[in-house]
Design an enzyme around this catalytic site. Structure first.
Site, short mmCIF file in Angstrom:
data_model
loop_
_atom_site.label_atom_id
_atom_site.label_comp_id
_atom_site.label_asym_id
_atom_site.label_seq_id
_atom_site.Cartn_x
_atom_site.Cartn_y
_atom_site.Cartn_z
N SER A 30 0.80 -1.22 0.00
CA SER A 30 0.00 0.00 0.00
C SER A 30 0.83 1.28 0.00
O SER A 30 0.36 2.33 -0.43
CB SER A 30 -0.93 0.01 1.22
OG SER A 30 -0.21 -0.27 2.41
N HIS A 79 -0.41 5.57 6.96
CA HIS A 79 0.03 5.64 5.57
C HIS A 79 0.32 7.09 5.18
O HIS A 79 -0.23 8.03 5.75
CB HIS A 79 -1.04 5.06 4.63
CG HIS A 79 -1.08 3.58 4.62
ND1 HIS A 79 -1.70 2.85 5.60
CD2 HIS A 79 -0.57 2.67 3.74
CE1 HIS A 79 -1.57 1.56 5.34
NE2 HIS A 79 -0.89 1.42 4.22
#
Length: 260
Positions: A44, A241
């Site tokens: 990701s 993230h």
């Protein structure tokens, strides 16, 4: 007026020569870009989870047009580019469903991998400790196999292994709500151990490790201008993230520098 015509022709000829020289001077860079065949692999952090502007055709892989591979390809116009990076990908996923995108003509490969294998998503100290043990005992062999397979499938490629940033600015922890400083320290340590494993594996296989921690310094969680999402119960997948800024100002410069 004949002299004017003659002078105009001379000036025009000089302009044409100058223009041709400019085109010839620019051609090596253009040729270099046109010779690059780039494939982005990984998890990701390479697909761009957390950056938004997801490409609809990527489905649950959540590939973002703002991810560092997409931005680099947009800026450099390689001869070919494909990203098969996918949210949640492990080393096993790279081997089973991503390396098929490689070929002998591939000249540039990027990858972020290992975080999902190790399972650093949990902030529980016991879980982080277990993840660190996995990184020390089991992950190195998986990384070696993954990089060896990439090399076998793309023998002419420059392979860039990008690391993970520190998640928290511990110097700001006392004034930052959320996890305890002990938990944050453990998560940073886990990310550091993972980066060390990635750097070691890359060096062992003759590949290049790109450390992004210095790029993110001063922009971790707890900093006012963080380039990382904190834990978000409304968007769990984005937690920990990079934001769009993290992709553009954190990962992209590190990748660009390493790619040469």
């Amino acid at each position: 007026m004949g002299w004017f015509v003659r002078i105009s022709r001379v000036i025009f000829g000089i302009a044409v020569l100058a223009s041709s020289a400019g085109l010839l001077a620019a051609s090596p860079a253009a040729n270099a870009a046109s010779a690059i065949h780039y494939v982005a692999l990984g998890d990701s952090y390479s697909s761009g989870v957390g950056a938004g502007d997801y490409i609809s055709s990527s489905g649950s892989c959540e590939r973002s047009s703002l991810s560092y591979p997409e931005q680099w390809a947009d800026a450099n116009s390689p001869a070919s580019f494909v990203s098969v990076a996918c949210s949640g990908a492990t080393t096993a996923d790279v081997l089973s469903s991503q390396v098929s995108a490689l070929s002998p003509s591939t000249t540039l490969v990027s990858i972020t991998i290992g975080g999902n294998d190790a399972g650093f998503a949990s902030s529980c100290l016991n879980a982080v400790s277990a993840s660190e043990a996995y990184v020390a005992d089991e992950l190195p062999a998986r990384l070696d196999t993954t990089l060896q397979t990439i090399r076998a499938d793309a023998p002419a490629a420059k392979i860039l292994v990008l690391g993970y940033p520190d998640l928290y600015d511990l110097s700001k922890s006392n004034s930052c709500i959320g996890l305890s400083t002990a938990d944050r320290t453990a998560l940073n340590q886990g990310a550091g151990d993972l980066d060390s494993a990635l750097a070691t594996a890359a060096a062992a296989q003759g590949d290049t490790f790109a450390d992004v921690r210095s790029q993110f310094a001063g922009h971790e969680i707890c900093d006012s201008g963080s380039w990382l999402h904190s834990v978000d119960i409304f968007s769990i997948s984005s937690s920990y993230h990079p934001t769009a800024a993290g992709q553009e100002i954190g990962y992209l410069p590190a990748f660009t520098s390493a790619a040469g």
